[in-house]
Write an enzyme that holds these catalytic residues in place. Sequence first.
Site, mmCIF file in Angstrom:
data_model
loop_
_atom_site.group_PDB
_atom_site.id
_atom_site.type_symbol
_atom_site.label_atom_id
_atom_site.label_comp_id
_atom_site.label_asym_id
_atom_site.label_seq_id
_atom_site.Cartn_x
_atom_site.Cartn_y
_atom_site.Cartn_z
ATOM 1 N NE ARG A 1 -1.413 13.393 7.560
ATOM 2 C CZ ARG A 1 -0.283 13.928 7.151
ATOM 3 N NH1 ARG A 1 0.567 13.200 6.595
ATOM 4 N NH2 ARG A 1 0.236 15.111 7.800
ATOM 5 C CB CYS B 1 -5.451 11.319 10.522
ATOM 6 S SG CYS B 1 -3.945 10.405 10.949
ATOM 7 N NE ARG C 1 -0.240 10.800 9.605
ATOM 8 C CZ ARG C 1 -0.378 9.525 9.051
ATOM 9 N NH1 ARG C 1 -1.749 8.826 9.195
ATOM 10 N NH2 ARG C 1 0.271 8.989 8.277
ATOM 11 N N PRO C 2 1.338 16.932 11.054
ATOM 12 C CG PRO C 2 3.014 17.995 12.153
ATOM 13 C CD PRO C 2 1.767 16.840 12.145
ATOM 14 C CB ILE C 3 1.852 18.810 5.619
ATOM 15 C CG1 ILE C 3 0.866 20.059 5.456
ATOM 16 C CG2 ILE C 3 0.850 17.450 5.555
ATOM 17 C CD1 ILE C 3 0.171 20.238 4.211
ATOM 18 C CG ASP C 4 6.239 20.892 10.080
ATOM 19 O OD1 ASP C 4 5.581 19.922 10.084
ATOM 20 O OD2 ASP C 4 7.165 20.981 10.783
ATOM 21 C CG LEU C 5 9.029 17.990 8.378
ATOM 22 C CD1 LEU C 5 9.382 16.515 8.830
ATOM 23 C CD2 LEU C 5 10.079 18.974 8.687
ATOM 24 C CE LYS D 1 -1.904 1.755 4.009
ATOM 25 N NZ LYS D 1 -1.401 3.199 4.149
ATOM 26 C CG ASN D 2 2.520 2.582 3.643
ATOM 27 O OD1 ASN D 2 1.265 3.018 3.398
ATOM 28 N ND2 ASN D 2 3.169 2.516 4.800
ATOM 29 C CG ASP E 1 2.633 1.543 9.536
ATOM 30 O OD1 ASP E 1 2.174 2.369 10.471
ATOM 31 O OD2 ASP E 1 2.688 1.595 8.510
HETATM 32 C C1 UD1 Z 1 4.131 7.105 6.183
HETATM 33 C C2 UD1 Z 1 3.209 5.692 6.082
HETATM 34 C C3 UD1 Z 1 2.612 4.993 7.422
HETATM 35 C C4 UD1 Z 1 3.713 5.126 8.325
HETATM 36 C C5 UD1 Z 1 4.567 6.147 8.216
HETATM 37 C C6 UD1 Z 1 5.716 6.197 9.454
HETATM 38 C C7 UD1 Z 1 2.330 5.933 3.797
HETATM 39 C C8 UD1 Z 1 1.104 6.229 3.045
HETATM 40 N N1 UD1 Z 1 2.201 6.073 4.928
HETATM 41 O O1 UD1 Z 1 3.214 8.037 6.688
HETATM 42 O O2 UD1 Z 1 2.066 4.004 7.285
HETATM 43 O O3 UD1 Z 1 2.937 4.824 9.663
HETATM 44 O O4 UD1 Z 1 5.098 6.669 7.190
HETATM 45 O O5 UD1 Z 1 6.668 5.170 9.176
HETATM 46 O O6 UD1 Z 1 3.359 5.678 3.396
HETATM 47 N N2 UD1 Z 1 5.862 14.917 10.395
HETATM 48 C C9 UD1 Z 1 5.827 16.367 10.729
HETATM 49 N N3 UD1 Z 1 5.688 16.986 9.745
HETATM 50 C C10 UD1 Z 1 5.510 16.613 8.407
HETATM 51 C C11 UD1 Z 1 5.561 15.345 8.189
HETATM 52 C C12 UD1 Z 1 5.516 14.510 9.225
HETATM 53 O O7 UD1 Z 1 5.846 16.643 12.023
HETATM 54 O O8 UD1 Z 1 5.650 17.484 7.606
HETATM 55 C C13 UD1 Z 1 5.476 13.759 11.663
HETATM 56 C C14 UD1 Z 1 4.490 13.117 11.637
HETATM 57 O O9 UD1 Z 1 3.443 13.813 12.243
HETATM 58 C C15 UD1 Z 1 4.748 11.699 12.638
HETATM 59 C C16 UD1 Z 1 6.300 11.378 11.849
HETATM 60 O O10 UD1 Z 1 6.562 12.772 11.257
HETATM 61 O O11 UD1 Z 1 5.056 12.110 13.762
HETATM 62 C C17 UD1 Z 1 6.329 10.532 10.834
HETATM 63 O O12 UD1 Z 1 5.601 11.093 9.562
HETATM 64 P P1 UD1 Z 1 5.879 10.422 8.194
HETATM 65 O O13 UD1 Z 1 7.092 9.760 8.182
HETATM 66 O O14 UD1 Z 1 5.732 11.771 7.444
HETATM 67 O O15 UD1 Z 1 4.770 9.584 7.986
HETATM 68 P P2 UD1 Z 1 3.495 9.329 6.629
HETATM 69 O O16 UD1 Z 1 4.361 9.714 5.561
HETATM 70 O O17 UD1 Z 1 2.573 10.396 6.946
#
Ligand code: UD1
Length: 436
Positions: A92, A116, A121-125, A22-23, A305
């Site tokens: 998401r 979620c 789950r911010p998207i700042d990065l 899936k990922n 996961d």
């Molecule tokens: C992906 C996986 C998910 C898995 C996760 C961690 C997919 C579709 N989903 O999710 O199944 O659990 O990796 O292995 O591939 N964060 C920030 N700012 C950002 C982005 C992330 O603070 O801009 C934080 C998140 O809140 C979280 C951590 O970083 O605490 C990890 O997130 P991230 O690695 O980005 O996970 P996803 O890509 O959302």
Amino acid sequence: MDTYIINGRHKLDGSIRVQGAKNSVLPILAATILNAGTSIIHNCPELRDVEAALKILRYLGCSVIRQGDTIYIDSSQLCKCTIPHSLMREMRSSVIFLGAILARTGEAVVAHPGGCELGARPIDLHLKALSTMGAEIKEYAGNVSCAAARLRGSIIDLSFPSVGATENVMISATTALGTTVLHNAAREPEIYDLQCFLNSMGAKISGAGTPVVTIDGVHSLHNTEHEVISDRIASITYLACTACAGGEILLEGTIPDHYRSVTDVFCRSGCTVTTGKDYLRFRCGGELKAVSPIVTSPYPGFPTDAQAPVMAALTKSKGITVFIENIFENRYRHVPELISMGANIRTEGRTAIVTGVSALHSASVSAADLRGGAALVAAALGAEGESIVSGLSHIDRGYEHFDENLRKLGASIYRINDTYRSEQNGTKEKAPQNAQ
Ligand code: UD1
């Protein structure tokens, strides 16, 4: 809404082929936008999240045809650069479309994915990286808009190896002007799969799987064909189910190298694991032993996961196992449900302390998120009596033919809908053999 009716304590035995990841497939589907041509993707699992991604592609103007596990996408007629809230909220990780649309059209507007079930789950990065590459970013009324006639190659240093941000940078930098060097990149196998896919359409990317990924921007891309890797989390889940119920299974088409951190835990707890390049044989003969603390961390560490399914297995171990969840702040929502089945678990912030019990009993439990839901199914497979698991819409996001595969292994698990249950007027009847 559907529920699973599970009669526990049937040993699992037999073999299954593991679904595509899936990922991996989700970022790959988003990246098909880039080539303004056709992409043929094999080994795509039929999942709610995959359907949500296909809906977005169709909305944007792409033609999408699914034949079995192969999806044909033609992105040449893409005509929109926005994704409305109604489509974004279905998944998401649709934020991954941001970089792809921006790179293709010079502009992207997506509804903010928001929080979620796992937390904020911010998207700042993601946004910081795109801004470094020259995108003008605005956030308003729940939307995020990005604009850049052409992104420029840059040096980007992620403060955390975010999987999604790494993917967004790789996708958007593919056609940027010049070279992008991404430091502290996520190293998950799905990142390497994305690199393979992008390179197969003409991108010049190297380093995926290491902390530094280099993307040399190219002017144009071509048609491509790609096979998605096997789903390591689905594999881990079937191991957890077997650890709960006992038995011996063979997973085919799996890549054991992708989840050594988890098979190591199962081995230390007393299970037997034999692996080849693309198969894994797993045996759980008796009581599990507690193991040293399980700390979730970015790949190659123990995956977040896998935390819930492995916790379900260790609820019946001898001794105490401590879990520390370092990735998401709200990932213990399966714990109260496991407790209602007789597990002894105490949580304190990011820590969960699991004191093994000799048996779990049946209960009516509800999935609050995808992996937590899978953990409840695993626990029910090892519990005495008939359990009911609801909230299957979460489980459907990530597991293809879940109950069918488990039945193939000898489990007693049936999917029924609420209408059937209410027709029984509360009388507990055995689910019919054809109820799915
Ligand atoms: C992906 C996986 C998910 C898995 C996760 C961690 C997919 C579709 N989903 O999710 O199944 O659990 O990796 O292995 O591939 N964060 C920030 N700012 C950002 C982005 C992330 O603070 O801009 C934080 C998140 O809140 C979280 C951590 O970083 O605490 C990890 O997130 P991230 O690695 O980005 O996970 P996803 O890509 O959302």
